[in-house]
Every structure is written in C-alpha cells, then in structure tokens.
Design a protein around this motif. Structure first.
Motif, PDB file in Angstrom:
ATOM      1  N   LYS A   1       0.833  -1.205   0.000  1.00 24.84           N
ATOM      2  CA  LYS A   1       0.000   0.000   0.000  1.00 24.84           C
ATOM      3  C   LYS A   1       0.867   1.254   0.000  1.00 24.84           C
ATOM      4  O   LYS A   1       0.639   2.193  -0.791  1.00 24.84           O
TER       5      LYS A   1
ATOM      6  N   TYR B   1      -0.247  -2.747  -6.655  1.00 21.43           N
ATOM      7  CA  TYR B   1      -1.620  -3.008  -6.215  1.00 21.43           C
ATOM      8  C   TYR B   1      -2.088  -4.395  -6.657  1.00 21.43           C
ATOM      9  O   TYR B   1      -2.840  -5.070  -5.932  1.00 21.43           O
ATOM     10  N   GLU B   2      -1.654  -4.820  -7.819  1.00 26.33           N
ATOM     11  CA  GLU B   2      -2.027  -6.162  -8.275  1.00 26.33           C
ATOM     12  C   GLU B   2      -1.372  -7.240  -7.405  1.00 26.33           C
ATOM     13  O   GLU B   2      -1.962  -8.298  -7.163  1.00 26.33           O
TER      14      GLU B   2
ATOM     15  N   LEU C   1      -3.523  -7.628  -4.468  1.00 17.90           N
ATOM     16  CA  LEU C   1      -4.750  -8.374  -4.771  1.00 17.90           C
ATOM     17  C   LEU C   1      -4.498  -9.875  -4.860  1.00 17.90           C
ATOM     18  O   LEU C   1      -5.407 -10.671  -4.591  1.00 17.90           O
ATOM     19  N   THR C   2      -3.302 -10.290  -5.244  1.00 16.99           N
ATOM     20  CA  THR C   2      -3.008 -11.730  -5.246  1.00 16.99           C
ATOM     21  C   THR C   2      -2.947 -12.276  -3.819  1.00 16.99           C
ATOM     22  O   THR C   2      -3.211 -13.458  -3.590  1.00 16.99           O
TER      23      THR C   2
ATOM     24  N   ASP D   1      -4.728 -10.783  -1.155  1.00 15.23           N
ATOM     25  CA  ASP D   1      -6.105 -10.658  -0.660  1.00 15.23           C
ATOM     26  C   ASP D   1      -6.917  -9.995  -1.759  1.00 15.23           C
ATOM     27  O   ASP D   1      -6.815  -8.780  -1.991  1.00 15.23           O
ATOM     28  N   ALA D   2      -7.726 -10.794  -2.438  1.00 14.52           N
ATOM     29  CA  ALA D   2      -8.461 -10.290  -3.599  1.00 14.52           C
ATOM     30  C   ALA D   2      -9.504  -9.249  -3.232  1.00 14.52           C
ATOM     31  O   ALA D   2     -10.010  -8.541  -4.114  1.00 14.52           O
ATOM     32  N   LEU D   3      -9.831  -9.146  -1.952  1.00 14.28           N
ATOM     33  CA  LEU D   3     -10.878  -8.208  -1.543  1.00 14.28           C
ATOM     34  C   LEU D   3     -10.320  -6.987  -0.827  1.00 14.28           C
ATOM     35  O   LEU D   3     -11.092  -6.187  -0.285  1.00 14.28           O
TER      36      LEU D   3
ATOM     37  N   ALA E   1      -6.129  -1.858  -2.569  1.00 13.60           N
ATOM     38  CA  ALA E   1      -5.560  -2.340  -3.823  1.00 13.60           C
ATOM     39  C   ALA E   1      -6.565  -2.214  -4.956  1.00 13.60           C
ATOM     40  O   ALA E   1      -6.211  -1.840  -6.093  1.00 13.60           O
ATOM     41  N   THR E   2      -7.831  -2.524  -4.653  1.00 15.28           N
ATOM     42  CA  THR E   2      -8.869  -2.395  -5.686  1.00 15.28           C
ATOM     43  C   THR E   2      -8.987  -0.948  -6.156  1.00 15.28           C
ATOM     44  O   THR E   2      -9.023  -0.657  -7.365  1.00 15.28           O
TER      45      THR E   2
END
Length: 515
Positions: A343, A362-363, A366-367, A369-371, A375-376
């Motif tokens: 972050k 950021y990707e 997401l790998t 924690d996809a939620l 990052a989203t």
C-alpha cells in the motif's frame, strides 16, 4: 553317651549240662555223643557272633567312644542259646550276672544312628548359617536353636538317644525356619543398600554391602552393586555441583554435572531423575527465550528471524501449542506487513507518477487478498493513468509518424486527455509539454521542392499522387516521406526523404534505369 573307653568283648566260658533221656533211661552211647557235639558247635557259632559280628553292628558315638558291651551279658546270652540248643535249661548254662542282650544293643545302635543323622543335618545347616552371619541377624532364634542342640548333646551323653534326637530335630527345625527367612532378609538388605546408595549415604551403603556379601555371597547382583558403591562418591560430588550450578542460574552447567553423575552410575535413579528435572528446566528456559525472541523479532518486522526462533521453540518442546500459534500469528503479521508495504509503495509510486509501478504493486496486493480495498481502488486509479502515461511517452518518440493524419489525431486526443486532468504532477506536466511541442512541430508546414524528368509518374505515399513533373513545391509537415516513381520500360524507384525545418528540403525523383 559314656566317657569310658571301649573294652574288648570277652566270652564267658560255659559247660553244657548233662542231658537226660525223656524215657528216664540213659540214651545210647553214640546218640549222646552226637548231641554233645551239636551243642558245642552251636556254642562256637554264637561265640563267633559275639566276638566278630556284634562289635561291627555297634557304631562309634559322637564323643569318639564306642559303646561298651557287657561281656558277661553276651556270654550269658551265648550260653543260654547253646544250652537251649543242647536241651540244657538256661539257668544251668549261665555262669555270669545279668547283662544286655544283642537285640537291645542293636536297638540302641539304631537309635544312636538316628540321632547322629539328625545331628549331621543340624551341624551342616548351622555351619552354613554361621558362615552367612546368622549370629548377627538371626537372634534370638539362632541362640535358641543352639541351646536345643546343647540339650540334645546332654541327652546323647546320657545315652538318651530318643531325647537327643528330639532335641536335635527341634534345633534343626528352628534353623530351617531361620534359613527360610533368608530370601526375604536378602531382599530387604538389598533394598536398604539401594536406598543408601540413592540417598548418598556412603558408610551405610558400605556396611549393608558387606552384610549382603556375607549373607548372600553368590548373589549375582553383588557385582553391579560393588561398581555402584565405588562410583558413589563421584555421583554425590556431581549432584552437588549440579545443585550449585542450578542455584547460580547456570542450567547448562547443572545439566552437564547431572549427566556426569548418570555416567558414573547409570542405574542411579536419583541422578537420573535429577538429570531429567534439570534438562526439563533448561529446555523450558530455552523454550521461553526462543518464544520471547520470536515475538520481539515479529514486533520489529524481522519476520525471518521470528520464524527461526518460533521453529526452534517447536523443536525444543515438540507438540507444544505455543510455537504453532505463534507461527500462525507470524504468518498473519507477515501478510499484514506485506500488504501495508504494498500500500505504501503503491501510494509512493502514485505520488511519483510511476503509474505502471503502482499498478503492479496493487495487483500484488490483490493476489494476497483479492478483496483488499486499497488495492482495488489503487488499480482503478492507476491503470488509466498508466495507459495515458504510455501514450504520452510515445508521442515524442513517434514524431516522424505524425505525418499520418490518423496518428496525429490520436496524439492530439491523448494530449487533450492529459490536459484535462486536475493537479498534474511534474511528470505529467513534462509529458504534456513534450506532446504539445511534438504536435506543434508536426502541424507546421515546410516548403519542400520535388524535381523530376517530366516522364516519371510520381506518387508521394500517405499524401497524394503527383503525376509527372519537372519541379514542384509542396507544403509538407515535418516527418519522413516516401516518394515512388514509375516509368514504362524503366525500373521503379523509391526515394525516402525527411522534411525538417531549417534545412534544404529538395528531392529529385526519376526513373533512369531501363529494363
């Protein structure tokens, strides 16, 4: 029994009485002689029995004296037998006083043998018990048995063989009862010896070992016990050293000292228990230190060091729940730290307008924690800017391609999108300026002169067909152009030229090579 020395037996002389004829008259002379000879023969046989057979039947008494047989009694018995055989009344054949018969002597001899047999067993058992120290551990039963034996001796000396046998038998039974207690006494003494060794009482252990060696000299356990007794001083010293080291807080030294004690006497239970206790304390201390170090490292984000410490704790006490729980916490902390780092790195990349880097960071989050929200949202912000950044970077690099109207239009659209963004950063401002300069450069016409032989058909690619000409001036935007010339009977020509400001922009195009 008697103290008299053995005297040789002597036969009493006797004369057979004259036999009378049952009819009252004298028998015939030949018959009378035959009867006399028979009587004399029987008398000789009886005398031989008294002199040679009877002494062999009488055994020597325990005091070393043989029983004395009254010679007159033996002679009287012989005379009575001879007289009876010859038909003479016993009183007439007896010339000595009354005495014991051979039958009575044989009975007495048998009773003496019974007493001696019991006495022999008694003496053998008494000797065995005496060698085993019964006089020390068998009282008062041992003295009582000896008193019984002495009473038996007294009866024996009085020739009371029945009474002697009874006393000897009672003494034997008392000693046998004492002998039957030996296994229990040996086991008890062995237990006392082990207890003395375990408690470190050297003198008591030595005393009990000597007593056990006397009581059970063939006990196979004596070999190991002797070795343990010899090692006892070393065991005591090592255990004392272990206690001192423990008091000083040096558990490693305490364990080493306890291990020395068990090495000196592997069978010493107290030393083994002490070693186990100290080892457990040392292990627990090392376990606590490892867990403390692990949590300290985790708090400082030194996750690799924390993992090493927690796994060490797990090896120290296999199956302990604390290391496993700590590793779960460590994994969560490591993940959280990784996400926070991504972050922060993504935000920094955004501030520095490194949009492709921000997207990648950021990707990565997401790998994990996809939620994860940051990052989203970060991808949603950074992805368009990364694409715009790439297009802006291409405009100056493709300046010469802007002569293509389509490419120029895309560059102008990209520039318009960039200038529409609020609060552009230094990088974006630089990209906008570079794009504006490039587009302005591409949109500024430059006079360019094309000359030919008037016979070559000329086409300016991506611009228009010019046909035949001898000379013509065109207004072209800066860039790289390609002109193609064609003439029947001649090889086609292709001329690439660059139009730039502040240079002589003149190009000749003609087909001169016939085919």
């Amino acid at each position: 029994m008697t103290d008299k020395t053995e005297q040789p037996l002597s036969a009493t002389t006797f004369e057979p009485a004259p036999a009378s004829n049952e009819a009252g008259g004298p028998p015939p002379e030949g018959e009378q002689s035959r009867v006399i000879y028979i009587g004399l023969g029987v008398g000789v046989v009886l005398l031989g029995f008294v002199f040679f057979v009877l002494p062999a039947l009488v055994s020597t008494d325990p005091t070393g004296t043989n029983p004395t047989v009254d010679a007159s009694a033996d002679a009287t018995a012989s005379t009575e037998v001879a007289a009876s055989t010859a038909g003479t009344p016993p009183k007439a054949a007896t010339q000595s006083g009354e005495g014991r018969s051979p039958f009575a002597d044989a009975q007495e001899s048998a009773l003496r043998r019974d007493a001696q047999e019991v006495l022999q067993a008694l003496l053998s058992l008494q000797e065995s018990l005496d060698e085993r120290g019964a006089a020390r551990w068998g009282e008062p039963a041992y003295s009582a048995a000896l008193a019984r034996a002495a009473a038996g001796d007294a009866a024996y000396r009085e020739r009371d063989f029945v009474g002697a046998t009874a006393e000897y038998q009672r003494a034997l039974e008392q000693l046998q009862g004492l002998e039957q207690t030996l296994p229990e006494r040996i086991d008890a003494l062995h237990s006392e010896l082990i207890a003395a060794i375990e408690s470190g009482e050297v003198l008591a252990a030595q005393t009990r070992f000597a007593a056990l060696a006397e009581m059970a000299p063939t006990d196979i356990r004596l070999i190991a016990l002797e070795d343990r007794l010899l090692a006892l001083p070393a065991v005591i010293a090592a255990l004392e050293s272990a206690g001192d080291a423990e008091t000083a807080g040096d558990l490693s030294a305490a364990v080493a000292a306890a291990r020395t004690a068990t090495g000196a006497d592997p069978d010493h239970q107290r030393a083994a228990a002490r070693l186990s206790e100290l080892t457990a304390k040392l292990t627990q201390a090392q376990f606590t230190d490892a867990m403390t170090a692990g949590y300290g490292a985790m708090a400082g984000s030194a996750f690799d060091a924390a993992e090493t410490a927690f796994r060490k704790a797990g090896r120290l006490i296999p199956g302990a729940p604390e290391p496993a729980a700590a590793l779960v916490e460590l994994d969560q902390a490591r993940t959280q730290a990784k996400l926070l780092a991504l972050k922060d790195q993504g935000a920094l990349a955004e501030r520095e307008e490194r949009w492709p880097d921000a997207v990648e960071l950021y990707e990565q989050a997401l790998t994990i924690d996809a939620l994860i929200l940051f990052a989203t949202e970060g991808v949603a912000r950074s992805q368009p800017r990364a694409e715009l950044d790439a297009r802006l970077e291409k405009i100056p690099d493709e300046r010469d391609r802007l002569i293509d109207a389509r490419i120029l239009r895309l560059a102008e659209e990209t520039l318009a999108e960039a200038t529409a963004l609020a609060n552009p950063g230094p990088r974006l401002q630089g990209q906008i300026a570079a794009a504006e300069a490039t587009i302005s450069y591409a949109n500024t016409p430059i006079a360019t002169t094309l000359s030919s032989d008037g016979l070559t058909d000329i086409t300016l690619l991506r611009v228009k067909r010019l046909g035949t000409l001898t000379e013509r001036t065109l207004s072209l935007r800066p860039g790289v152009y390609t002109a193609v010339g064609m003439r029947t009977g001649y090889r086609d020509v292709r001329v690439t030229f660059e139009v730039r400001p502040n240079q002589n922009n003149a190009v000749e195009i003609r087909c001169a090579e016939a085919i």
